[in-house]
Design an enzyme around this catalytic site. Structure first.
Site, PDB file in Angstrom:
ATOM      1  N   TYR A  55      65.025 -31.671  41.951  1.00  0.00           N
ATOM      2  CA  TYR A  55      64.997 -30.408  42.682  1.00  0.00           C
ATOM      3  C   TYR A  55      63.565 -29.931  42.910  1.00  0.00           C
ATOM      4  O   TYR A  55      63.268 -29.321  43.953  1.00  0.00           O
ATOM      5  CB  TYR A  55      65.822 -29.338  41.949  1.00  0.00           C
ATOM      6  CG  TYR A  55      65.083 -28.559  40.891  1.00  0.00           C
ATOM      7  CD1 TYR A  55      64.345 -27.424  41.216  1.00  0.00           C
ATOM      8  CD2 TYR A  55      65.117 -28.954  39.557  1.00  0.00           C
ATOM      9  CE1 TYR A  55      63.662 -26.711  40.241  1.00  0.00           C
ATOM     10  CE2 TYR A  55      64.449 -28.248  38.586  1.00  0.00           C
ATOM     11  CZ  TYR A  55      63.715 -27.129  38.935  1.00  0.00           C
ATOM     12  OH  TYR A  55      63.042 -26.427  37.974  1.00  0.00           O
ATOM     13  N   LEU A 138      61.805 -18.976  43.465  1.00  0.00           N
ATOM     14  CA  LEU A 138      62.605 -18.388  42.400  1.00  0.00           C
ATOM     15  C   LEU A 138      63.225 -19.515  41.587  1.00  0.00           C
ATOM     16  O   LEU A 138      64.085 -20.256  42.082  1.00  0.00           O
ATOM     17  CB  LEU A 138      63.686 -17.487  42.985  1.00  0.00           C
ATOM     18  CG  LEU A 138      64.711 -16.887  42.022  1.00  0.00           C
ATOM     19  CD1 LEU A 138      64.032 -16.110  40.908  1.00  0.00           C
ATOM     20  CD2 LEU A 138      65.703 -16.006  42.759  1.00  0.00           C
ATOM     21  N   ASP A 139      62.774 -19.668  40.352  1.00  0.00           N
ATOM     22  CA  ASP A 139      63.228 -20.756  39.479  1.00  0.00           C
ATOM     23  C   ASP A 139      63.410 -20.209  38.070  1.00  0.00           C
ATOM     24  O   ASP A 139      62.875 -20.740  37.099  1.00  0.00           O
ATOM     25  CB  ASP A 139      62.206 -21.898  39.507  1.00  0.00           C
ATOM     26  CG  ASP A 139      62.719 -23.165  38.844  1.00  0.00           C
ATOM     27  OD1 ASP A 139      63.947 -23.292  38.666  1.00  0.00           O
ATOM     28  OD2 ASP A 139      61.894 -24.034  38.499  1.00  0.00           O
ATOM     29  N   ALA A 140      64.152 -19.114  37.985  1.00  0.00           N
ATOM     30  CA  ALA A 140      64.291 -18.374  36.723  1.00  0.00           C
ATOM     31  C   ALA A 140      65.735 -18.433  36.241  1.00  0.00           C
ATOM     32  O   ALA A 140      66.675 -18.260  37.032  1.00  0.00           O
ATOM     33  CB  ALA A 140      63.868 -16.923  36.920  1.00  0.00           C
ATOM     34  N   ASN A 172      65.954 -22.061  43.362  1.00  0.00           N
ATOM     35  CA  ASN A 172      66.664 -23.096  42.622  1.00  0.00           C
ATOM     36  C   ASN A 172      67.780 -22.411  41.848  1.00  0.00           C
ATOM     37  O   ASN A 172      67.522 -21.625  40.933  1.00  0.00           O
ATOM     38  CB  ASN A 172      65.726 -23.824  41.661  1.00  0.00           C
ATOM     39  CG  ASN A 172      66.478 -24.797  40.762  1.00  0.00           C
ATOM     40  OD1 ASN A 172      67.399 -25.473  41.201  1.00  0.00           O
ATOM     41  ND2 ASN A 172      66.091 -24.855  39.503  1.00  0.00           N
TER      42      ASN A 172
END
Length: 252
Positions: A55, A138-140, A172
């Site tokens: 990803y 945004l990968d939180a 993600n």
């Protein structure tokens, strides 16, 4: 598996470990993982510049294809600092709510940049000037998935104001390719604030399997070629409802 550290922060139970196998590949790998067994970051100890997770490679591909000259990036969710570390010539600002994650990334993953701000990503982003960032990533994640206050109409509208012309928000997420109420709602909510959206699924063994889902939103047309995206494929999500700040508990 050889455990190097196991820490309990105010937000997560975090484990750092070395392993000789990762997603079926043999080698020497180091991972940062939460208590739900979700890997938040990984490096190849034989080739630390290599981007291991599919990803992450897909997000980098989309960034470089759609705005090759990008300079300014805001990231919510540090992990082990993969995106910022990959680009030595770009200006990153990374928001991470868990100080322990940043500490472990420096101690065990050689993260050396000084671009992380500790705190809530939404609040930190809201303090930025308008039209600042070419990309917002945004990968939180927390124990329940992506924090819901990062998926609302109000957040998406605020984020769009912080993007430069032809900039994009890239998310993600974790979900199913069909009949996922939350994925449908996030996508429908996004479309209220952006003219163009695209959704891509990472490979999985069945429609019911939870997998990484990449969502990109912009007010400029989004370019891509799935042949360059290592098995990812485009999704056509069903219509969902609008997620609002005033309804924070709707998915509990």
């Amino acid at each position: 598996m050889h455990i190097l550290a196991k820490e309990m922060s105010a937000f997560n139970e975090i484990t750092v470990y070395d392993t000789s196998e990762l997603y079926g590949e043999m080698g020497r790998f180091r991972c940062l993982q939460f208590a739900d067994d979700s890997i938040q970051g990984a490096v190849d100890l034989k080739d630390r510049k290599r981007i291991l997770l599919v990803y992450q490679r897909a997000i980098i591909y989309l960034m470089e294809l759609n705005k090759p000259s990008f300079k300014h990036v805001f990231v919510i969710g540090h992990g082990v600092g993969t995106f910022s570390s990959h680009y030595g010539d770009k200006q990153f600002k990374v928001a991470e709510i868990d100080e322990k994650i940043v500490e472990l990334s420096k101690l065990y993953f050689n993260y050396s940049k000084d671009d992380v701000v500790i705190g809530d990503g939404r609040q930190i982003l809201s303090q930025s000037d308008e039209s600042t960032y070419d990309y917002i990533i945004l990968d939180a994640f927390n124990s329940k998935g992506t924090p819901l206050h990062l998926t609302t109409r109000e957040f998406f509208r605020m984020a769009s104001e912080k993007l430069a012309p032809r900039g994009a928000l890239i998310m993600n997420l974790m979900g199913k390719s069909k009949n996922d109420r939350l994925m449908n709602a996030i996508h429908t909510t996004l479309r209220e604030s952006y003219m163009f959206t695209k959704v891509f699924s990472c490979p999985a063994t069945s429609e019911a399997e939870i997998r990484n889902i990449i969502v990109m939103a912009s007010n400029a047309a989004i370019e891509f070629d799935v042949r360059e995206m290592e098995g990812l494929y485009e999704l056509d999500l069903a219509e969902g409802h609008i997620i609002r700040d005033s309804r924070p508990n709707e998915f509990k």
